[in-house]
Scaffold this active site. Structure first.
Site, PDB file in Angstrom:
ATOM      1  CG  HIS A   1      57.455  68.972  59.187  1.00  0.00           C
ATOM      2  ND1 HIS A   1      58.595  68.244  59.446  1.00  0.00           N
ATOM      3  CD2 HIS A   1      57.393  69.111  57.837  1.00  0.00           C
ATOM      4  CE1 HIS A   1      59.198  67.940  58.299  1.00  0.00           C
ATOM      5  NE2 HIS A   1      58.498  68.465  57.311  1.00  0.00           N
TER       6      HIS A   1
ATOM      7  CE  LYS B   1      62.556  64.948  50.445  1.00  0.00           C
ATOM      8  NZ  LYS B   1      61.648  65.630  51.375  1.00  0.00           N
TER       9      LYS B   1
ATOM     10  NE  ARG C   1      61.305  74.284  53.047  1.00  0.00           N
ATOM     11  CZ  ARG C   1      61.988  73.183  52.869  1.00  0.00           C
ATOM     12  NH1 ARG C   1      62.669  72.659  53.859  1.00  0.00           N
ATOM     13  NH2 ARG C   1      62.030  72.572  51.697  1.00  0.00           N
TER      14      ARG C   1
ATOM     15  CB  SER D   1      63.559  66.425  57.349  1.00  0.00           C
ATOM     16  OG  SER D   1      62.272  66.724  57.810  1.00  0.00           O
TER      17      SER D   1
HETATM   18  O1  PNS Z   1      57.986  65.950  52.761  1.00  0.00           O
HETATM   19  P1  PNS Z   1      58.111  65.679  51.274  1.00  0.00           P
HETATM   20  O2  PNS Z   1      59.148  64.604  51.018  1.00  0.00           O
HETATM   21  O3  PNS Z   1      58.376  66.923  50.489  1.00  0.00           O
HETATM   22  O4  PNS Z   1      56.694  65.103  50.809  1.00  0.00           O
HETATM   23  C1  PNS Z   1      56.481  64.680  49.476  1.00  0.00           C
HETATM   24  C2  PNS Z   1      55.252  63.751  49.417  1.00  0.00           C
HETATM   25  C3  PNS Z   1      55.505  62.536  50.328  1.00  0.00           C
HETATM   26  C4  PNS Z   1      54.029  64.494  49.875  1.00  0.00           C
HETATM   27  C5  PNS Z   1      55.065  63.310  47.927  1.00  0.00           C
HETATM   28  O5  PNS Z   1      56.227  62.663  47.473  1.00  0.00           O
HETATM   29  C6  PNS Z   1      53.849  62.388  47.771  1.00  0.00           C
HETATM   30  O6  PNS Z   1      52.731  62.856  47.704  1.00  0.00           O
HETATM   31  N1  PNS Z   1      54.112  61.064  47.726  1.00  0.00           N
HETATM   32  C7  PNS Z   1      53.063  60.055  47.581  1.00  0.00           C
HETATM   33  C8  PNS Z   1      53.008  59.538  46.153  1.00  0.00           C
HETATM   34  C9  PNS Z   1      52.238  60.504  45.270  1.00  0.00           C
HETATM   35  O7  PNS Z   1      51.066  60.747  45.456  1.00  0.00           O
HETATM   36  N2  PNS Z   1      52.952  61.055  44.272  1.00  0.00           N
HETATM   37  C10 PNS Z   1      52.337  61.952  43.303  1.00  0.00           C
HETATM   38  C11 PNS Z   1      52.872  63.346  43.446  1.00  0.00           C
HETATM   39  S1  PNS Z   1      53.313  63.903  41.831  1.00  0.00           S
END
Ligand code: PNS
Length: 160
Positions: free
Chosen positions: A17, A41, A90, A129
């Site tokens: 990150h 998660k 990645r 993570s």
């Molecule tokens: O680090 P991650 O868990 O891969 O991040 C995923 C994240 C937090 C960016 C994604 O789940 C997100 O944008 N969550 C906020 C809710 C949202 O906007 N969801 C729509 C995406 S389809």
């Protein structure tokens, strides 16, 4: 002013990150690193803990601001007048999931939020993570995965 948002769970923030943050911060006037909620998660650290850890590891990058939000990324972006989201890629296995999120965000924002992908530096290509937490939970060495201050906090979650 050109701003971008780097959204994620950051549970916890890793060298992977930080690599993306440093590179994206060079490309924009302001980079907002935002802890968002990922429904898929369950997290080890609270949002406040993750924000504090991100602040600590980015304190030397003046154009980085850390924030959190419990709604949709597109809503945060709209309110803050941000039109670019940054995500790290990645490996090809990330691509399908990331493409789906990027296309959904583009659609939901009526074209207002674009996603830029940065390829993760090779040494962090297999770092996540989740693996950091698994290694730490068995008392393994995570010094190549996260800064020392973060490692201390991760180990503290798995008293032995
Ligand atoms: O680090 P991650 O868990 O891969 O991040 C995923 C994240 C937090 C960016 C994604 O789940 C997100 O944008 N969550 C906020 C809710 C949202 O906007 N969801 C729509 C995406 S389809």
């Amino acid at each position: 002013m050109k701003s971008a948002i780097y959204p994620g769970s950051f549970d916890p923030v890793t060298f992977g990150h930080i690599d993306i943050i440093e590179r994206a911060a060079c490309m924009f006037d302001e980079l907002r690193v935002c802890v968002l909620y990922n429904k898929a998660k369950s997290s080890l650290f609270s949002v406040e803990e993750r924000v504090r850890m991100l602040q600590k590891v980015t304190e030397n990058i003046p154009n980085v601001k850390v924030d959190s939000f419990t709604g949709l990324l597109i809503d945060y972006a709209r309110v803050n007048d941000i039109h670019v989201a940054i995500r790290g890629l990645r490996a090809v296995t990330d691509f399908e999931y990331e493409l789906q999120i990027a296309q959904t965000n583009k659609l939901l924002s009526a074209g207002s939020l674009d996603t830029i992908f940065l390829t993760t530096s090779l040494q962090y290509a297999y770092l996540s993570s989740s693996s950091v937490k698994e290694i730490a939970s068995f008392g393994g060495d995570i010094s190549q995965c996260v800064p020392e201050s973060i490692a201390r906090e991760v180990y503290a979650k798995y008293p032995r």
